[in-house]
Design a protein around this motif. Structure first.
Motif, PDB file in Angstrom:
ATOM      1  N   GLY A 192     -10.825  -0.547  14.158  1.00 57.59           N
ATOM      2  CA  GLY A 192     -10.463  -0.774  15.551  1.00 57.59           C
ATOM      3  C   GLY A 192      -9.121  -0.154  15.889  1.00 57.59           C
ATOM      4  N   ILE A 193      -8.740  -0.325  17.151  1.00 62.22           N
ATOM      5  CA  ILE A 193      -7.495   0.304  17.606  1.00 62.22           C
ATOM      6  C   ILE A 193      -6.704  -0.672  18.467  1.00 62.22           C
TER       7      ILE A 193
ATOM      8  N   VAL B 195      -6.770  -2.908  23.401  1.00 63.11           N
ATOM      9  CA  VAL B 195      -7.295  -3.298  22.090  1.00 63.11           C
ATOM     10  C   VAL B 195      -8.788  -3.040  22.113  1.00 63.11           C
ATOM     11  N   VAL B 196      -9.276  -2.286  21.159  1.00 63.86           N
ATOM     12  CA  VAL B 196     -10.714  -2.058  21.069  1.00 63.86           C
ATOM     13  C   VAL B 196     -11.136  -2.442  19.649  1.00 63.86           C
ATOM     14  N   ALA B 197     -12.041  -3.409  19.583  1.00 66.70           N
ATOM     15  CA  ALA B 197     -12.458  -3.923  18.279  1.00 66.70           C
ATOM     16  C   ALA B 197     -13.497  -3.009  17.649  1.00 66.70           C
ATOM     17  N   PRO B 198     -13.683  -3.104  16.326  1.00 61.96           N
ATOM     18  CA  PRO B 198     -14.761  -2.355  15.698  1.00 61.96           C
ATOM     19  C   PRO B 198     -16.094  -2.767  16.311  1.00 61.96           C
TER      20      PRO B 198
ATOM     21  N   VAL C   5     -12.450   5.452  15.112  1.00 65.73           N
ATOM     22  CA  VAL C   5     -12.301   5.537  16.569  1.00 65.73           C
ATOM     23  C   VAL C   5     -13.003   6.775  17.099  1.00 65.73           C
ATOM     24  N   ILE C   6     -13.728   6.594  18.209  1.00 64.32           N
ATOM     25  CA  ILE C   6     -14.317   7.743  18.905  1.00 64.32           C
ATOM     26  C   ILE C   6     -13.764   7.775  20.318  1.00 64.32           C
ATOM     27  N   LEU C   7     -13.314   8.936  20.734  1.00 69.10           N
ATOM     28  CA  LEU C   7     -12.839   9.140  22.097  1.00 69.10           C
ATOM     29  C   LEU C   7     -13.871   9.998  22.807  1.00 69.10           C
TER      30      LEU C   7
ATOM     31  N   ALA D  36     -14.796   1.871  16.959  1.00 63.26           N
ATOM     32  CA  ALA D  36     -14.247   1.486  18.270  1.00 63.26           C
ATOM     33  C   ALA D  36     -14.372   2.713  19.175  1.00 63.26           C
ATOM     34  N   ILE D  37     -15.040   2.540  20.312  1.00 63.30           N
ATOM     35  CA  ILE D  37     -15.316   3.712  21.155  1.00 63.30           C
ATOM     36  C   ILE D  37     -14.692   3.528  22.540  1.00 63.30           C
TER      37      ILE D  37
END
Ligand SMILES: Nc1ncnc2c1ncn2[C@@H]1O[C@H](COP(=O)(O)OP(=O)(O)OP(=O)(O)O)[C@@H](O)[C@H]1O
Length: 237
Positions: A5-6, A31-34, A168-170, A200-201
């Motif tokens: 995550g991020i 905050v982005v969780a897995p 992480v994917i952007l 986390a996307i």
């Protein structure tokens, strides 16, 4: 949050200095969780691209904290020594245009990131094929990009973004060129993949077709983020 995550706190980015300085990011918290897919929405000039570039370690923020998994990658300065390795191993990118390499077949397009990371060709191709299967395009594995439909190209691009299993994917406007059905299919795939690989996307989008699918949305205005609960609609079905 588990090992992935991020988390971003108080992120700022100033371009230039003195009278001509532009504060593109003033206060970004996120905050982005897995396993989670969040939307990032904002008007032109609000700071979306700047935020994606900071997150993708393409440009250096001016202040704040970015934590990927358990690793502090930025805390008022870069905390990782090898920024290129960070980009290659920890962050996947999916763009509006799939940018597939026209002279490589589908399998090699997806196998390229692990090959560049030093994985043996055979193993890289087998990871690529497994992902193509997960994305239901394995039957096009030997095709050239020009022989694929727009939706197939985007699925191959998603496979390429995922193949190194980045935490992480952007995704920058990943559905813009697609019709409603294909756009929703791509978002469904991103949600499935996020869960399957604990990714986390973050999806930057203006696309009204997909906005109701997010369970959480970050709005950005004048470089400041606000969180909103989304409808999470398509996934109740
Ligand atoms: N390299 C740069 N130097 C100076 N200012 C910049 C630079 N890049 C962006 N900006 C400014 O920073 C602010 C945020 O720009 P950014 O490109 O991040 O917005 P955006 O939300 O992605 O916009 P769009 O949706 O139009 O692409 C804008 O005021 C822009 O003019």
């Amino acid at each position: 949050m588990s090992g992935k995550g991020i988390r971003i706190e108080g992120l700022r980015k100033r371009y230039g200095s003195g009278d001509t300085a532009v504060d593109a990011l003033k206060e970004v918290d996120m905050v982005v969780a897995p396993g989670e897919v969040v939307g990032l929405i904002g008007p032109s000039g609000s700071g979306k691209s700047t935020l994606l570039k900071c997150l993708g370690a393409v440009i250096e923020p001016s202040a704040g904290t970015m934590i990927l998994g358990d690793e502090v990658i930025y805390d008022d300065e870069w905390k990782v020594r090898d920024i290129r390795a960070l980009r290659r191993d920890k962050i996947g990118f999916v763009f509006q245009a799939p940018y597939l390499i026209p002279f490589l077949d589908v399998t090699d397009n997806v196998a390229l990131p692990p090959m560049l990371a030093g994985v043996a060709n055979k193993q890289a191709r087998s990871s690529a094929l497994a992902l193509l299967e997960a994305l239901d395009v394995q039957h096009r594995a030997k095709a050239m990009p020009s022989q694929l439909s727009g939706g197939e190209q985007q699925r191959v691009a998603i496979a390429r973004g995922l193949v190194n299993r980045p935490p992480v994917i952007l995704a920058d406007e990943p559905t813009a060129p697609l019709d409603s059905e294909r756009a929703l299919a791509v978002i469904k795939i991103l949600n499935d993949m996020a869960k399957k690989f604990e990714t986390a996307i973050i999806v930057v989008t203006h696309d009204e077709k997909i906005i109701p699918t997010f369970k959480r949305i970050y709005h950005i205005r004048d470089g400041v983020t606000y969180e909103e609960k989304g409808e999470g609609r398509a996934f109740d079905i």
